[in-house]
Motif scaffolding. Structure first.
Motif, PDB file in Angstrom:
ATOM      1  N   UNK A   1       0.788  -1.228   0.000  1.00  0.00           N
ATOM      2  CA  UNK A   1       0.000   0.000   0.000  1.00  0.00           C
ATOM      3  C   UNK A   1       0.816   1.272   0.000  1.00  0.00           C
ATOM      4  N   UNK A   2       2.118   1.186   0.222  1.00  0.00           N
ATOM      5  CA  UNK A   2       2.952   2.391   0.197  1.00  0.00           C
ATOM      6  C   UNK A   2       3.053   2.932  -1.225  1.00  0.00           C
ATOM      7  N   UNK A   3       3.039   4.282  -1.347  1.00  0.00           N
ATOM      8  CA  UNK A   3       3.215   4.920  -2.645  1.00  0.00           C
ATOM      9  C   UNK A   3       4.686   4.800  -3.057  1.00  0.00           C
ATOM     10  N   UNK A   4       4.932   4.185  -4.201  1.00  0.00           N
ATOM     11  CA  UNK A   4       6.300   3.963  -4.659  1.00  0.00           C
ATOM     12  C   UNK A   4       6.642   4.808  -5.885  1.00  0.00           C
ATOM     13  N   UNK A   5       5.622   5.351  -6.586  1.00  0.00           N
ATOM     14  CA  UNK A   5       5.900   6.170  -7.767  1.00  0.00           C
ATOM     15  C   UNK A   5       4.673   7.011  -8.092  1.00  0.00           C
ATOM     16  N   UNK A   6       4.921   8.144  -8.774  1.00  0.00           N
ATOM     17  CA  UNK A   6       3.850   9.046  -9.190  1.00  0.00           C
ATOM     18  C   UNK A   6       4.218   9.631 -10.542  1.00  0.00           C
ATOM     19  N   UNK A   7       3.240   9.645 -11.464  1.00  0.00           N
ATOM     20  CA  UNK A   7       3.434  10.237 -12.785  1.00  0.00           C
ATOM     21  C   UNK A   7       2.831  11.638 -12.824  1.00  0.00           C
ATOM     22  N   UNK A   8       3.359  12.459 -13.704  1.00  0.00           N
ATOM     23  CA  UNK A   8       2.851  13.808 -13.875  1.00  0.00           C
ATOM     24  C   UNK A   8       1.472  13.746 -14.544  1.00  0.00           C
ATOM     25  N   UNK A   9       0.404  14.209 -13.838  1.00  0.00           N
ATOM     26  CA  UNK A   9      -0.956  14.118 -14.338  1.00  0.00           C
ATOM     27  C   UNK A   9      -1.567  15.490 -14.649  1.00  0.00           C
ATOM     28  N   UNK A  10      -0.732  16.487 -14.865  1.00  0.00           N
ATOM     29  CA  UNK A  10      -1.258  17.829 -15.144  1.00  0.00           C
ATOM     30  C   UNK A  10      -2.081  17.829 -16.425  1.00  0.00           C
ATOM     31  N   UNK A  11      -1.564  17.247 -17.476  1.00  0.00           N
ATOM     32  CA  UNK A  11      -2.300  17.196 -18.735  1.00  0.00           C
ATOM     33  C   UNK A  11      -3.587  16.410 -18.573  1.00  0.00           C
ATOM     34  N   UNK A  12      -3.529  15.336 -17.815  1.00  0.00           N
ATOM     35  CA  UNK A  12      -4.722  14.519 -17.619  1.00  0.00           C
ATOM     36  C   UNK A  12      -5.790  15.280 -16.840  1.00  0.00           C
ATOM     37  N   UNK A  13      -5.377  16.065 -15.866  1.00  0.00           N
ATOM     38  CA  UNK A  13      -6.357  16.851 -15.103  1.00  0.00           C
ATOM     39  C   UNK A  13      -7.037  17.884 -15.998  1.00  0.00           C
ATOM     40  N   UNK A  14      -6.292  18.461 -16.935  1.00  0.00           N
ATOM     41  CA  UNK A  14      -6.903  19.394 -17.892  1.00  0.00           C
ATOM     42  C   UNK A  14      -7.920  18.680 -18.767  1.00  0.00           C
ATOM     43  N   UNK A  15      -7.567  17.472 -19.219  1.00  0.00           N
ATOM     44  CA  UNK A  15      -8.491  16.691 -20.030  1.00  0.00           C
ATOM     45  C   UNK A  15      -9.742  16.341 -19.236  1.00  0.00           C
ATOM     46  N   UNK A  16      -9.585  15.974 -17.978  1.00  0.00           N
ATOM     47  CA  UNK A  16     -10.736  15.634 -17.149  1.00  0.00           C
ATOM     48  C   UNK A  16     -11.651  16.838 -16.942  1.00  0.00           C
ATOM     49  N   UNK A  17     -11.076  18.000 -16.740  1.00  0.00           N
ATOM     50  CA  UNK A  17     -11.898  19.205 -16.578  1.00  0.00           C
ATOM     51  C   UNK A  17     -12.701  19.488 -17.848  1.00  0.00           C
ATOM     52  N   UNK A  18     -12.058  19.339 -19.004  1.00  0.00           N
ATOM     53  CA  UNK A  18     -12.761  19.558 -20.279  1.00  0.00           C
ATOM     54  C   UNK A  18     -13.878  18.535 -20.462  1.00  0.00           C
ATOM     55  N   UNK A  19     -13.583  17.281 -20.146  1.00  0.00           N
ATOM     56  CA  UNK A  19     -14.588  16.235 -20.295  1.00  0.00           C
ATOM     57  C   UNK A  19     -15.764  16.458 -19.351  1.00  0.00           C
ATOM     58  N   UNK A  20     -15.488  16.886 -18.140  1.00  0.00           N
ATOM     59  CA  UNK A  20     -16.573  17.144 -17.197  1.00  0.00           C
ATOM     60  C   UNK A  20     -17.468  18.291 -17.681  1.00  0.00           C
ATOM     61  N   UNK A  21     -16.858  19.341 -18.259  1.00  0.00           N
ATOM     62  CA  UNK A  21     -17.650  20.440 -18.813  1.00  0.00           C
ATOM     63  C   UNK A  21     -18.501  19.968 -19.986  1.00  0.00           C
ATOM     64  N   UNK A  22     -17.937  19.109 -20.820  1.00  0.00           N
ATOM     65  CA  UNK A  22     -18.689  18.575 -21.946  1.00  0.00           C
ATOM     66  C   UNK A  22     -19.856  17.712 -21.475  1.00  0.00           C
ATOM     67  N   UNK A  23     -19.628  16.958 -20.418  1.00  0.00           N
ATOM     68  CA  UNK A  23     -20.714  16.130 -19.881  1.00  0.00           C
ATOM     69  C   UNK A  23     -21.839  17.002 -19.333  1.00  0.00           C
ATOM     70  N   UNK A  24     -21.482  18.043 -18.618  1.00  0.00           N
ATOM     71  CA  UNK A  24     -22.515  18.942 -18.096  1.00  0.00           C
ATOM     72  C   UNK A  24     -23.293  19.593 -19.236  1.00  0.00           C
ATOM     73  N   UNK A  25     -22.590  19.994 -20.296  1.00  0.00           N
ATOM     74  CA  UNK A  25     -23.268  20.579 -21.457  1.00  0.00           C
ATOM     75  C   UNK A  25     -24.173  19.557 -22.128  1.00  0.00           C
ATOM     76  N   UNK A  26     -23.709  18.297 -22.224  1.00  0.00           N
ATOM     77  CA  UNK A  26     -24.530  17.256 -22.828  1.00  0.00           C
ATOM     78  C   UNK A  26     -25.760  16.967 -21.992  1.00  0.00           C
TER      79      UNK A  26
END
Length: 448
Positions: free
Chosen positions: A126-151
């Motif tokens: 259960x210990x965290x051993x690695x982390x990837x940079x998710x900045x781009x993914x968070x931007x994509x998720x925000x866009x997708x969430x806005x699109x879902x709300x619009x839909x």
């Protein structure tokens, strides 16, 4: 006053006695001469024998001195087979960047490591051993969430619009029904009218009836069309929501947790210039690539290879002693864990050279014992305890029987022996010798 002795003792003898003594004196003299010569001859023989024996012993001593010998001792003999290989863990978990399901092109150019556990450290489940940079993914998720709300808003608007269209359609049907009913009443009241007026009323009735029937038949088709449009919009929204959930799951996979207790082992990558180095923070990892292993150090093994001829004597469970090239004084006890059933070709050797994989389980743990370390295993093929051990150089074979040249004093005698287990240096003698015997390592010269 002393009496002077007679210088001639025979002067007092009678003439016959003197003559007799004169006759006996030469015979006595000859006997004494013979005994003296015999004694001298015997002394010469003894002296010759002593000189000869001394020369023989000196020759034998000289011969014995130049013949190399060895003293046999009682001990334990082990016949071993040495195999080389690399250490690894039988139980391990590979940390791999997953192939993302949310966005098809996400991570195609690689993802950057922003956090990484130190190689050689121990981690818990259960210990965290690695982390990837998710900045781009968070931007994509925000866009997708806005699109879902619009839909969702568009779907609500479509439902309201379809409800209005359906109400309008029902109103039209009712209007057509009222017009038909009115035309029917007018037609029934046409008995007092002229034939031309009656014909016109009949035409109006048929027209109203046809319009009403047509509207009734179009009602189910319109309902199906509205439902289809609504379902298309709902499926489009559902697809966006599923894509969003998959992308959200992808974001969770950007954080890597240890699936088991163990040791962190970082994989290597090729940097610019062809140098090999372990992964570190800031490096790029492509999806599907493993960059870390969590290994169970209690399940270490040596992955070795043996020739096809050597495997005929290998058995699962045989004892072995494992050494590491990096730590010559460090040894481990082990057992043969598995022997491959088929030979395989090595990429580093000729195609025609085939080897069989052999895994040796390592018993015990040590902080210096890590995966991917070169080492060797001495596998015990046979063992003879409390036996007389003789060097192989001392053994000779004659008509299928073994013999040695046993040193006895200054000489060597031929001694037949019964031989048991042998290794590359010595052999166990079952009978014919005892501890402390000295045997020749080479064939003694004739007469020795």
């Amino acid at each position: 006053m002393p009496i002077a002795s007679d210088p001639n003792p025979d002067s007092n003898l009678s003439p016959s006695e003197a003559m007799k003594r004169e006759v006996q004196r030469p015979a006595r003299r000859r006997r004494w001469t013979a005994w003296f010569l015999l004694i001298v001859a015997a002394g010469g023989v003894v002296a010759y024998s002593l000189v000869k024996n001394r020369a023989v012993r000196a020759k034998q001593a000289a011969v014995a001195a130049v013949v190399p010998t060895a003293v046999v001792k009682q001990g334990t003999l082990e016949r071993t087979l040495r195999l080389s290989g690399q250490t690894s863990a039988r139980h391990y978990a590979s940390i791999t960047v997953t192939r993302f399901r949310g966005q098809p092109g996400m991570g195609q150019g690689g993802l950057v490591l922003t956090q990484l556990a130190q190689g050689g450290s121990m981690v818990k489940t259960g210990d965290v051993v690695a982390q990837l940079d998710d900045e781009q993914l968070r931007t994509v998720l925000d866009t997708m969430q806005a699109n879902i709300e619009q839909a969702q808003l568009s779907l609500s608007t479509l439902k309201a619009s379809q409800q209005l269209d359906w109400l309008t359609l029902e109103q039209t049907v009712r209007s057509r029904k009222a017009a038909y009913d009115q035309a029917l009443l007018d037609y029934k009241a046409g008995e007092v009218k002229t034939s031309i007026e009656q014909e016109l009323l009949k035409l109006s009735l048929d027209e109203a009836e046809a319009a009403y029937a047509q509207q009734q038949k179009a009602l189910p088709f319109k309902k199906t069309s509205l439902d289809a449009n609504l379902r298309i919009s709902e499926l489009a929204l559902k697809r966006q929501e599923l894509t969003y959930q998959r992308t959200l799951n992808d974001q969770r996979s950007y954080t890597f947790r240890a699936p088991m207790d163990g040791l962190v082992v970082l994989q290597t990558l090729e940097r610019t210039g062809g140098t090999q180095a372990q992964y570190s923070v800031g490096d790029t990892v492509n999806p599907g690539r493993s960059f870390m292993k969590i290994v169970d150090t209690s399940s270490m093994q040596l992955e070795a290879t043996a020739s096809q001829a050597e495997t005929s004597e290998l058995r699962v469970g045989q004892d072995a002693t494992i050494t590491l090239d990096a730590y010559p004084g460090l040894t481990f006890h082990g057992k043969v864990y598995s022997v491959g059933a088929l030979a395989r070709a090595s990429m580093f050797e000729s195609y025609y050279v085939r080897t069989v994989p052999v895994n040796i389980q390592i018993k015990g743990q040590d902080s210096r014992l890590l995966p991917d370390m070169s080492g060797a295993a001495d596998i015990v093929l046979g063992r003879a305890e409390n036996k007389i051990l003789v060097p192989l150089e001392a053994l000779r074979e004659e008509n299928g029987q073994y013999f040695v040249y046993l040193k006895s004093g200054l000489r060597f005698e031929k001694r037949f022996v019964q031989v048991g287990l042998k290794d590359d240096i010595q052999a166990a003698v079952l009978s014919g010798l005892k501890s402390g015997d000295e045997v020749a390592l080479t064939v003694p010269p004739a007469g020795a």
